[in-house]
Motif scaffolding. Structure first.
Motif, PDB file in Angstrom:
ATOM      1  N   SER A 119      14.623 -46.451 -17.030  1.00 25.85           N
ATOM      2  CA  SER A 119      15.050 -46.017 -15.702  1.00 25.85           C
ATOM      3  C   SER A 119      15.086 -47.197 -14.732  1.00 25.85           C
ATOM      4  O   SER A 119      14.256 -48.099 -14.798  1.00 25.85           O
ATOM      5  CB  SER A 119      14.087 -44.949 -15.168  1.00 25.85           C
ATOM      6  OG  SER A 119      14.269 -44.764 -13.786  1.00 25.85           O
TER       7      SER A 119
ATOM      8  N   ASP B 234      13.022 -36.715 -21.757  1.00 23.84           N
ATOM      9  CA  ASP B 234      13.427 -35.340 -21.455  1.00 23.84           C
ATOM     10  C   ASP B 234      12.264 -34.516 -20.905  1.00 23.84           C
ATOM     11  O   ASP B 234      12.468 -33.607 -20.092  1.00 23.84           O
ATOM     12  CB  ASP B 234      14.024 -34.668 -22.695  1.00 23.84           C
ATOM     13  CG  ASP B 234      15.436 -35.195 -22.991  1.00 23.84           C
ATOM     14  OD1 ASP B 234      16.013 -35.868 -22.105  1.00 23.84           O
ATOM     15  OD2 ASP B 234      15.943 -34.943 -24.093  1.00 23.84           O
TER      16      ASP B 234
ATOM     17  N   ILE C 279      11.994 -35.519 -17.260  1.00 23.75           N
ATOM     18  CA  ILE C 279      13.063 -34.862 -16.491  1.00 23.75           C
ATOM     19  C   ILE C 279      12.714 -33.392 -16.243  1.00 23.75           C
ATOM     20  O   ILE C 279      12.843 -32.901 -15.114  1.00 23.75           O
ATOM     21  CB  ILE C 279      14.411 -35.007 -17.232  1.00 23.75           C
ATOM     22  CG1 ILE C 279      14.874 -36.469 -17.189  1.00 23.75           C
ATOM     23  CG2 ILE C 279      15.472 -34.091 -16.625  1.00 23.75           C
ATOM     24  CD1 ILE C 279      16.079 -36.777 -18.062  1.00 23.75           C
TER      25      ILE C 279
ATOM     26  N   ARG D  94      12.216 -31.698 -12.608  1.00 27.21           N
ATOM     27  CA  ARG D  94      13.007 -30.536 -12.187  1.00 27.21           C
ATOM     28  C   ARG D  94      12.080 -29.429 -11.679  1.00 27.21           C
ATOM     29  O   ARG D  94      12.346 -28.778 -10.679  1.00 27.21           O
ATOM     30  CB  ARG D  94      13.821 -29.993 -13.367  1.00 27.21           C
ATOM     31  CG  ARG D  94      15.115 -30.734 -13.596  1.00 27.21           C
ATOM     32  CD  ARG D  94      16.031 -29.938 -14.522  1.00 27.21           C
ATOM     33  NE  ARG D  94      17.127 -30.762 -14.988  1.00 27.21           N
ATOM     34  CZ  ARG D  94      17.370 -31.022 -16.270  1.00 27.21           C
ATOM     35  NH1 ARG D  94      16.622 -30.495 -17.209  1.00 27.21           N
ATOM     36  NH2 ARG D  94      18.380 -31.787 -16.615  1.00 27.21           N
TER      37      ARG D  94
ATOM     38  N   LEU E 222      16.395 -37.575 -10.075  1.00 23.86           N
ATOM     39  CA  LEU E 222      16.961 -36.854 -11.225  1.00 23.86           C
ATOM     40  C   LEU E 222      18.357 -37.312 -11.661  1.00 23.86           C
ATOM     41  O   LEU E 222      18.589 -37.453 -12.870  1.00 23.86           O
ATOM     42  CB  LEU E 222      16.945 -35.347 -10.948  1.00 23.86           C
ATOM     43  CG  LEU E 222      15.617 -34.667 -11.306  1.00 23.86           C
ATOM     44  CD1 LEU E 222      15.574 -33.235 -10.782  1.00 23.86           C
ATOM     45  CD2 LEU E 222      15.403 -34.666 -12.819  1.00 23.86           C
TER      46      LEU E 222
ATOM     47  N   GLU F  24      18.885 -38.364 -15.478  1.00 26.61           N
ATOM     48  CA  GLU F  24      19.801 -37.606 -16.343  1.00 26.61           C
ATOM     49  C   GLU F  24      20.896 -38.512 -16.893  1.00 26.61           C
ATOM     50  O   GLU F  24      21.288 -38.405 -18.058  1.00 26.61           O
ATOM     51  CB  GLU F  24      20.373 -36.419 -15.568  1.00 26.61           C
ATOM     52  CG  GLU F  24      19.322 -35.329 -15.367  1.00 26.61           C
ATOM     53  CD  GLU F  24      19.691 -34.340 -14.263  1.00 26.61           C
ATOM     54  OE1 GLU F  24      20.637 -34.606 -13.506  1.00 26.61           O
ATOM     55  OE2 GLU F  24      18.986 -33.316 -14.158  1.00 26.61           O
TER      56      GLU F  24
ATOM     57  N   SER G 188      19.332 -40.474 -19.671  1.00 33.87           N
ATOM     58  CA  SER G 188      19.179 -39.657 -20.869  1.00 33.87           C
ATOM     59  C   SER G 188      20.503 -39.540 -21.621  1.00 33.87           C
ATOM     60  O   SER G 188      20.559 -39.677 -22.858  1.00 33.87           O
ATOM     61  CB  SER G 188      18.659 -38.267 -20.483  1.00 33.87           C
ATOM     62  OG  SER G 188      18.570 -37.444 -21.606  1.00 33.87           O
ATOM     63  N   GLU G 189      21.569 -39.294 -20.861  1.00 35.09           N
ATOM     64  CA  GLU G 189      22.904 -39.188 -21.492  1.00 35.09           C
ATOM     65  C   GLU G 189      23.295 -40.512 -22.144  1.00 35.09           C
ATOM     66  O   GLU G 189      23.865 -40.536 -23.230  1.00 35.09           O
ATOM     67  CB  GLU G 189      23.940 -38.785 -20.441  1.00 35.09           C
ATOM     68  CG  GLU G 189      23.818 -37.334 -20.008  1.00 35.09           C
ATOM     69  CD  GLU G 189      24.739 -36.999 -18.841  1.00 35.09           C
ATOM     70  OE1 GLU G 189      25.684 -37.773 -18.587  1.00 35.09           O
ATOM     71  OE2 GLU G 189      24.487 -35.979 -18.177  1.00 35.09           O
TER      72      GLU G 189
END
Lengths: 165, 56
Positions: free
Chosen positions: A32, A133, A136, A140, A151, A155, A158-159
């Motif tokens: 990140s 995950d 995340i 959330r 977020l 996200e 992660s993708e």
């Protein structure tokens, strides 16, 4: 005060503390780019582990961090055992949040440890880092302003990771 | 005059947030680094930001 999460992890590890790193620092280890100024850990609540954790916290000179001030603490296993949700601390090496009851579907140390990987943070410092995950999902659920801000980047990360595998 | 639907406005707002908040190039650059190098990057970034704030 310098921010050196490695020293915090090393002292926790030297005392034999069982813990999983979650939150923004764990996400940074995963890739990140969202800056974080503290480290969040979920400790095992077993009595023997709380004794190890208390020893590590005393070495770190941990004190209570409130919104506006820093208050001295006398930390031992009994004290930690009474903490229900979280404990926000400041140490000689940066801010440390103990999260006893994380938000989201994974609510205990065992839950987080299940998805964590043991990662080398440098100089053979091996630390359990939460799955992205899981981080995340927790953010959330917590849904604080800072979680909402982080977020989209998490996200996207992660993708990106999934597209590479 | 043809107005945007609420769904179109929501999509445009989301695009704007992504454009401001998510830098895919930086994410890809981080993924090339080792976990240890990512920690070094974070510590340096935090220190730089703190130094910048102190100058203000």
């Amino acid at each position: 005060m310098t921010f050196d999460p490695r020293v915090i992890c090393r002292i926790l590890a030297e005392e034999g503390t069982e813990f999983v790193v979650i939150g923004g620092f764990a996400a940074a280890v995963r890739g990140s780019t969202v800056l974080t100024f503290d480290i969040d850990v979920v400790p095992d609540r077993e009595r023997s582990n709380l004794e190890k954790l208390a020893r590590a916290l005393r070495r770190l000179n941990a004190q209570l961090r409130t919104g506006s001030e820093v208050l001295p603490l006398s930390i031992n296993a009994d004290f930690l055992d009474q903490m229900q949700v979280s404990l926000t601390l400041t140490t000689d090496f940066g801010d440390l949040d103990l999260v006893f009851q994380p938000a989201g579907p994974k609510a205990s140390y065992a839950d987080w440890a299940d998805g964590a990987d043991h990662v080398d943070l440098g100089n053979r410092l091996i630390v359990a880092i939460a799955a992205l995950d899981d981080i995340i999902a927790s953010k959330r659920a917590a849904n604080r302003v800072k979680d909402q801000a982080a977020l989209p980047a998490l996200e996207a990360l992660s993708e990106q990771i999934k597209s590479q595998t | 005059m043809k107005f945007l639907t609420p769904a179109q406005v929501t999509a445009l707002m989301q695009d704007a947030v992504d454009a401001q908040g998510v830098d895919l190039g930086q994410i890809r650059a981080q993924l090339v680094l080792s976990p240890s190098e990512r920690v070094d990057w974070l510590i340096a970034a935090v220190e730089n930001l703190r130094a910048f704030r102190q100058k203000l």
